[in-house]
Design a protein around this motif. Sequence first.
Motif, PDB file in Angstrom:
ATOM      1  N   LEU A 125     -30.206  -0.494  -5.261  1.00 42.86           N
ATOM      2  CA  LEU A 125     -28.705  -0.001  -4.554  1.00 42.86           C
ATOM      3  C   LEU A 125     -28.787   1.578  -4.147  1.00 42.86           C
ATOM      4  CD1 LEU A 125     -25.832  -0.691  -4.022  1.00 42.86           C
ATOM      5  CD2 LEU A 125     -25.165  -0.194  -6.318  1.00 42.86           C
ATOM      6  N   LEU A 129     -28.096   3.366  -0.541  1.00 44.30           N
ATOM      7  CA  LEU A 129     -26.859   4.174  -0.341  1.00 44.30           C
ATOM      8  C   LEU A 129     -27.671   5.601  -0.137  1.00 44.30           C
ATOM      9  CD1 LEU A 129     -24.698   3.372  -3.790  1.00 44.30           C
ATOM     10  CD2 LEU A 129     -24.174   3.311  -1.193  1.00 44.30           C
ATOM     11  N   ALA A 162     -14.311   4.291   1.220  1.00 46.97           N
ATOM     12  CA  ALA A 162     -13.534   3.644  -0.040  1.00 46.97           C
ATOM     13  C   ALA A 162     -12.440   2.978   0.306  1.00 46.97           C
ATOM     14  CB  ALA A 162     -13.675   4.443  -0.860  1.00 46.97           C
ATOM     15  N   PRO A 163     -11.454   3.516   0.929  1.00 42.19           N
ATOM     16  CA  PRO A 163     -10.058   2.825   1.284  1.00 42.19           C
ATOM     17  C   PRO A 163     -10.269   1.378   1.953  1.00 42.19           C
ATOM     18  CG  PRO A 163      -9.817   5.001   1.750  1.00 42.19           C
ATOM     19  CD  PRO A 163     -11.477   4.939   1.531  1.00 42.19           C
ATOM     20  N   ILE A 166     -12.056  -1.302  -0.345  1.00 39.14           N
ATOM     21  CA  ILE A 166     -11.177  -1.684  -1.312  1.00 39.14           C
ATOM     22  C   ILE A 166      -9.866  -2.721  -0.776  1.00 39.14           C
ATOM     23  CG2 ILE A 166      -9.254  -1.120  -3.072  1.00 39.14           C
ATOM     24  CD1 ILE A 166     -12.332  -0.867  -4.051  1.00 39.14           C
ATOM     25  N   ARG A 186      -6.879  12.178   8.647  1.00 41.81           N
ATOM     26  CA  ARG A 186      -6.453  12.842   7.344  1.00 41.81           C
ATOM     27  C   ARG A 186      -7.655  13.481   6.820  1.00 41.81           C
ATOM     28  NH1 ARG A 186      -5.697  11.530   1.968  1.00 41.81           N
ATOM     29  NH2 ARG A 186      -3.572  11.778   1.582  1.00 41.81           N
TER      30      ARG A 186
ATOM     31  N   ASP B 158      -5.315   3.916  -1.923  1.00 41.93           N
ATOM     32  CA  ASP B 158      -6.489   4.334  -0.776  1.00 41.93           C
ATOM     33  C   ASP B 158      -7.127   5.697  -1.055  1.00 41.93           C
ATOM     34  OD1 ASP B 158      -6.083   2.357   1.155  1.00 41.93           O
ATOM     35  OD2 ASP B 158      -4.893   3.675   2.460  1.00 41.93           O
ATOM     36  N   HIS B 159      -6.449   6.620  -1.916  1.00 41.85           N
ATOM     37  CA  HIS B 159      -7.241   7.951  -2.169  1.00 41.85           C
ATOM     38  C   HIS B 159      -7.288   8.271  -3.379  1.00 41.85           C
ATOM     39  CE1 HIS B 159      -7.042   8.473   2.308  1.00 41.85           C
ATOM     40  NE2 HIS B 159      -5.927   8.185   2.380  1.00 41.85           N
ATOM     41  N   ALA B 162      -9.186   3.901  -4.986  1.00 43.11           N
ATOM     42  CA  ALA B 162     -10.550   3.457  -4.021  1.00 43.11           C
ATOM     43  C   ALA B 162     -11.643   4.278  -4.354  1.00 43.11           C
ATOM     44  CB  ALA B 162      -9.992   3.296  -2.616  1.00 43.11           C
ATOM     45  N   PRO B 163     -11.470   5.695  -4.314  1.00 43.60           N
ATOM     46  CA  PRO B 163     -12.802   6.317  -4.506  1.00 43.60           C
ATOM     47  C   PRO B 163     -13.292   6.154  -5.844  1.00 43.60           C
ATOM     48  CG  PRO B 163     -10.804   7.652  -3.366  1.00 43.60           C
ATOM     49  CD  PRO B 163     -10.285   6.390  -3.702  1.00 43.60           C
ATOM     50  N   TYR B 165     -13.179   3.373  -7.727  1.00 45.28           N
ATOM     51  CA  TYR B 165     -13.774   1.978  -7.650  1.00 45.28           C
ATOM     52  C   TYR B 165     -15.077   2.259  -6.958  1.00 45.28           C
ATOM     53  CZ  TYR B 165      -9.285  -0.100  -9.033  1.00 45.28           C
ATOM     54  OH  TYR B 165      -8.210  -0.638  -9.775  1.00 45.28           O
ATOM     55  N   ILE B 166     -15.102   2.561  -5.745  1.00 46.46           N
ATOM     56  CA  ILE B 166     -16.265   2.653  -5.125  1.00 46.46           C
ATOM     57  C   ILE B 166     -17.471   3.692  -5.710  1.00 46.46           C
ATOM     58  CG2 ILE B 166     -17.314   3.361  -2.749  1.00 46.46           C
ATOM     59  CD1 ILE B 166     -15.890   0.692  -2.991  1.00 46.46           C
ATOM     60  N   ARG B 167     -17.182   4.636  -6.270  1.00 49.38           N
ATOM     61  CA  ARG B 167     -18.031   5.581  -6.882  1.00 49.38           C
ATOM     62  C   ARG B 167     -18.691   4.689  -8.062  1.00 49.38           C
ATOM     63  NH1 ARG B 167     -17.790  11.927  -6.695  1.00 49.38           N
ATOM     64  NH2 ARG B 167     -17.150  12.139  -4.548  1.00 49.38           N
ATOM     65  N   LEU B 169     -18.596   1.523  -8.506  1.00 55.07           N
ATOM     66  CA  LEU B 169     -19.375   0.464  -8.031  1.00 55.07           C
ATOM     67  C   LEU B 169     -20.668   0.609  -7.428  1.00 55.07           C
ATOM     68  CD1 LEU B 169     -19.110  -2.849  -7.338  1.00 55.07           C
ATOM     69  CD2 LEU B 169     -18.095  -1.902  -5.136  1.00 55.07           C
ATOM     70  N   PHE B 170     -20.855   1.944  -6.657  1.00 51.40           N
ATOM     71  CA  PHE B 170     -22.115   2.259  -6.102  1.00 51.40           C
ATOM     72  C   PHE B 170     -22.932   3.308  -7.035  1.00 51.40           C
ATOM     73  CE2 PHE B 170     -20.627   2.272  -1.336  1.00 51.40           C
ATOM     74  CZ  PHE B 170     -20.384   0.966  -1.508  1.00 51.40           C
ATOM     75  N   GLY B 171     -22.400   3.298  -8.379  1.00 51.34           N
ATOM     76  CA  GLY B 171     -23.044   3.999  -9.462  1.00 51.34           C
ATOM     77  C   GLY B 171     -23.244   5.343  -9.017  1.00 51.34           C
ATOM     78  N   LEU B 172     -22.301   5.968  -8.334  1.00 52.29           N
ATOM     79  CA  LEU B 172     -22.185   7.362  -8.066  1.00 52.29           C
ATOM     80  C   LEU B 172     -21.478   8.211  -9.220  1.00 52.29           C
ATOM     81  CD1 LEU B 172     -21.488   7.062  -4.131  1.00 52.29           C
ATOM     82  CD2 LEU B 172     -23.648   7.710  -5.575  1.00 52.29           C
ATOM     83  N   TYR B 179     -12.765  15.597 -11.252  1.00 56.23           N
ATOM     84  CA  TYR B 179     -12.827  14.900 -10.127  1.00 56.23           C
ATOM     85  C   TYR B 179     -11.554  13.836  -9.886  1.00 56.23           C
ATOM     86  CZ  TYR B 179     -14.061  11.165  -7.054  1.00 56.23           C
ATOM     87  OH  TYR B 179     -13.769  10.075  -5.853  1.00 56.23           O
ATOM     88  N   LEU B 183      -8.454  14.303  -6.911  1.00 56.79           N
ATOM     89  CA  LEU B 183      -7.954  13.053  -6.053  1.00 56.79           C
ATOM     90  C   LEU B 183      -6.536  12.783  -6.051  1.00 56.79           C
ATOM     91  CD1 LEU B 183     -10.419  10.209  -7.241  1.00 56.79           C
ATOM     92  CD2 LEU B 183     -10.454  11.441  -5.046  1.00 56.79           C
ATOM     93  N   ARG B 186      -4.992  16.234  -4.364  1.00 59.01           N
ATOM     94  CA  ARG B 186      -5.118  16.012  -2.946  1.00 59.01           C
ATOM     95  C   ARG B 186      -4.010  15.241  -2.260  1.00 59.01           C
ATOM     96  NH1 ARG B 186      -8.064  13.342   0.999  1.00 59.01           N
ATOM     97  NH2 ARG B 186      -9.351  14.554   2.359  1.00 59.01           N
ATOM     98  N   LEU B 187      -3.787  13.952  -3.206  1.00 59.48           N
ATOM     99  CA  LEU B 187      -2.681  13.006  -2.504  1.00 59.48           C
ATOM    100  C   LEU B 187      -1.208  13.636  -2.517  1.00 59.48           C
ATOM    101  CD1 LEU B 187      -2.214  10.080  -1.380  1.00 59.48           C
ATOM    102  CD2 LEU B 187      -1.610   9.745  -4.088  1.00 59.48           C
TER     103      LEU B 187
END
Lengths: 188, 188
Positions: A125, A129, A162-163, A166, A186, B158-159, B162-163, B165-167, B169-172, B179, B183, B186-187
């Motif tokens: 993975l 990436l 990511a959005p 998801i 955005r 979304d903001h 999701a970021p 979850y994806i981080r 999920l992607f091992g980031l 951080y 998020l 920023r929203l």
Amino acid sequence: MDERQRARRPGGRGARVGAAVHQAVTDLISERGYGNVTVGEVAARAGVADSSIYRRWGSLEALLTDVALTRLNARSPMPDTGSLAGDLRTYAANVAREITGPEGLALLRLAVALSSNGQQGTQALDDLLAERGRQLQSMLDRAQERGEHAPDALGVLDHVMAPMYIRVLFGLGPLTPDYVNSLVDRLL
Amino acid sequence: MDERQRARRPGGRGARVGAAVHQAVTDLISERGYGNVTVGEVAARAGVADSSIYRRWGSLEALLTDVALTRLNARSPMPDTGSLAGDLRTYAANVAREITGPEGLALLRLAVALSSNGQQGTQALDDLLAERGRQLQSMLDRAQERGEHAPDALGVLDHVMAPMYIRVLFGLGPLTPDYVNSLVDRLL
């Protein structure tokens, strides 16, 4: 040309084996989903020996990642439209089309399967990436060179990719062009 | 009190069965991952009949969703700190802790498993998201009532969610407090 390159030259036996193995992986995954496919089954479907697969790819996870990257690069190449907004909108639209298409969540499912699959899965993975990250970074670097102010690659991941991932994963589609463009605007 | 309520009264047989079934699901999933658990195995582990599970939950997918929601509500309840920024920061920190904790990607994997699992899976996922969405909306509504300008629930998804979850999920990872707060800020 070393043996490894020779084995992969276009039109050679290596290329035919590679194509047969990729096709076998794609077919088996669409029949059963990630996580339910073994090297033995891929080899049998492709008509090659298990050992050929281990020699060339090293692990099932690395093979799955190679299939995913090949597919991504063929179907969602990084655009070069001449402007950052154009590149990001095109890229985001390609990703939206890909993840909502007939094979839908295939890549996300692969990511989940790999992240659940020990050291080799995590490594595979990471490789996937890193390769896509390099491509995205080149796009952002071109924008900087043109004098545009570009976000960093993680910002694109966090607030554009990511959005979309998801929303598709959670069944909150569809990803309309207006929605996809609004994510890019955005961020910029 | 009808039969259904009677069966679920605290401390009654229904509650004991429910707890045993939830525990069996949690144990089996941590041993094997989502997608590799059947109603028969859950029933055997919990010491109940398959038919008891189908009667009470209707499907394996609905049972998995019930387990996930119960866990989410116990471990990541929606906060009420008196300010929107405080609520969202606390909520985001809870989610970050949960998805990077020992069971890590469990919920994301459940979402992927459900989204791959036909009509019943999709329905179960919809129910889970609708329930958590209602809870999040209540938090945002309280902010509006206090005169704060609140984003909509999809914006939070979304903001902020999701970021993260994806981080993961992607091992980031890791998801540092800075951080996660960035998020939210920023929203807002």
